[in-house]
Design an enzyme around this catalytic site. Structure first.
Site, PDB file in Angstrom:
ATOM      1  N   GLY A 237       0.807  -1.202   0.000  1.00 31.57           N
ATOM      2  CA  GLY A 237       0.000   0.000   0.000  1.00 31.57           C
ATOM      3  C   GLY A 237       0.844   1.258   0.000  1.00 31.57           C
ATOM      4  N   HIS A 256      11.987  11.541   8.009  1.00 30.26           N
ATOM      5  CA  HIS A 256      13.037  12.506   7.636  1.00 30.26           C
ATOM      6  C   HIS A 256      13.173  12.669   6.127  1.00 30.26           C
ATOM      7  CE1 HIS A 256      16.939   9.894   7.050  1.00 30.26           C
ATOM      8  NE2 HIS A 256      15.905   9.368   6.435  1.00 30.26           N
TER       9      HIS A 256
END
Length: 347
Positions: A237, A256
């Site tokens: 997904g 990040h």
């Protein structure tokens, strides 16, 4: 003003010269990773596993020009990577041992990933990023990083193998640094080939695991290393649009990569799916305040130049969690360069 006052200060000049030389050394320091990449790409360390070798012999073994190979290794030796004896033979050092590809702890793939053109070229255009606030990656490669990554098998291979080389030593340490609710379902969000989830399932024998990533990534998963263990499953997904149900959501070096708005979308999907007893565990650098050196401040520029992301402070995470419906409960240090930022559903 006297003539003596107009003349250069003989005491101040040496200090100024030292600063000038230090700036010059810093400006030239990009040549060290260039040399390191060359040595790793040529496989020099593999050809020194049996002991020191003359540079001419070594050049023949790796298919290099002897003079230029000597110059590269001579520079690396100034940083403790390889060493040259009085007879002109090069040998491994403890750092160079990690560049061997036939050792379990090989760091060569990580070196090749970090110095890959996908990182190297955008870093050279950092001025553009600072001026415009946008990564030059799209201009240089014709598409954003992760689209290029999905379309180019060569880049994908370098990235996955390099990330495993960098992450595998960290994963057991990270897995031991946090606790889980009894019989928890752990969802490794954007977990790649599953290195972290492997460590978590080994460390927490009553946990179940879900490796959640895109189909082309899951195709290379490593969870079969657990043998007949049936505590894991794969879930394909997009973490921007959904997440499987679970009790703990691991995001190691995921947030990040993204700016705050994209990171917020990921966290909100986790918030929608998390159980009442659940938590989110963000495994990233946490940038400390002050002027002291910190690895997170270095990686932050990598995130800025090739991605749209950033390394964050505790305050940054606190604000991001609050917007996503989580409450930051603690930051757990680990014996790595990463911390675990824990959040629970806000009431």
């Amino acid at each position: 003003m006297t003539a003596a006052a107009d003349s250069p200060d003989p005491i101040a000049r040496p200090a100024e010269d030292d600063l000038r030389f230090a700036l010059m050394d810093l400006a030239l320091s990009y040549l060290f990773p260039a040399a390191l990449r060359a040595a790793a790409a040529l496989g020099v360390a593999d050809h020194l596993a049996d002991g020191p070798r003359p540079v001419a012999e070594l050049a023949g073994a790796v298919g290099a020009d002897p003079l230029n190979l000597h110059r590269v290794l001579r520079l690396l030796a100034t940083r403790g990577i390889f060493t040259e004896d009085d007879a002109g033979r090069f040998a491994l050092t403890p750092s160079a041992e990690l560049l061997r590809t036939d050792v379990p702890s090989s760091f060569a793939p990580a070196v090749l990933m970090i110095t890959d053109t996908t990182f190297w070229r955008p870093a050279g255009e950092l001025e553009e990023t600072v001026r415009t606030g946008r990564t030059p990656f799209d201009r240089l490669f014709g598409m954003p990083f992760f689209e290029h990554f999905a379309r180019d098998p060569g880049t994908a291979a370098v990235f996955h193998v390099g990330m495993a080389s960098m992450s595998d030593p960290e994963n057991p340490v990270v897995a031991r640094a946090f606790d889980l609710p009894p019989d928890a379902t752990v969802v490794d969000v954007g977990g790649g080939h599953g290195g972290l989830l492997l460590s978590v399932l080994r460390e927490h024998p009553d946990a179940r695991g879900v490796l959640f990533d895109q189909p082309h990534v899951l195709a290379g998963h490593r969870l079969g290393e657990l043998g007949a263990d049936d505590r894991w499953e794969l879930a394909a997904g997009d973490f921007f649009t959904g997440a499987p149900p679970g009790d703990a959501y691991l995001l190691k070096r995921i947030l990040h990569d993204w700016d705050d708005e994209h990171a917020l979308r990921i966290l909100r999907q986790c918030r929608r799916a998390v159980s009442d007893r659940g938590r989110v565990l963000v495994v990233d650098a946490v940038v400390p305040p002050g002027n002291d050196p910190d690895p997170g401040k270095v990686i932050d520029l990598l995130m800025m130049s090739s991605f749209t992301g950033r390394e964050r402070t505790r305050a940054d995470f606190d604000a991001l969690f609050a917007r996503a419906g989580f409450r930051l409960t603690r930051v757990l240090p680990t014996d790595t360069r990463l911390s675990i930022v824990e959040g629970v559903p806000a009431t």
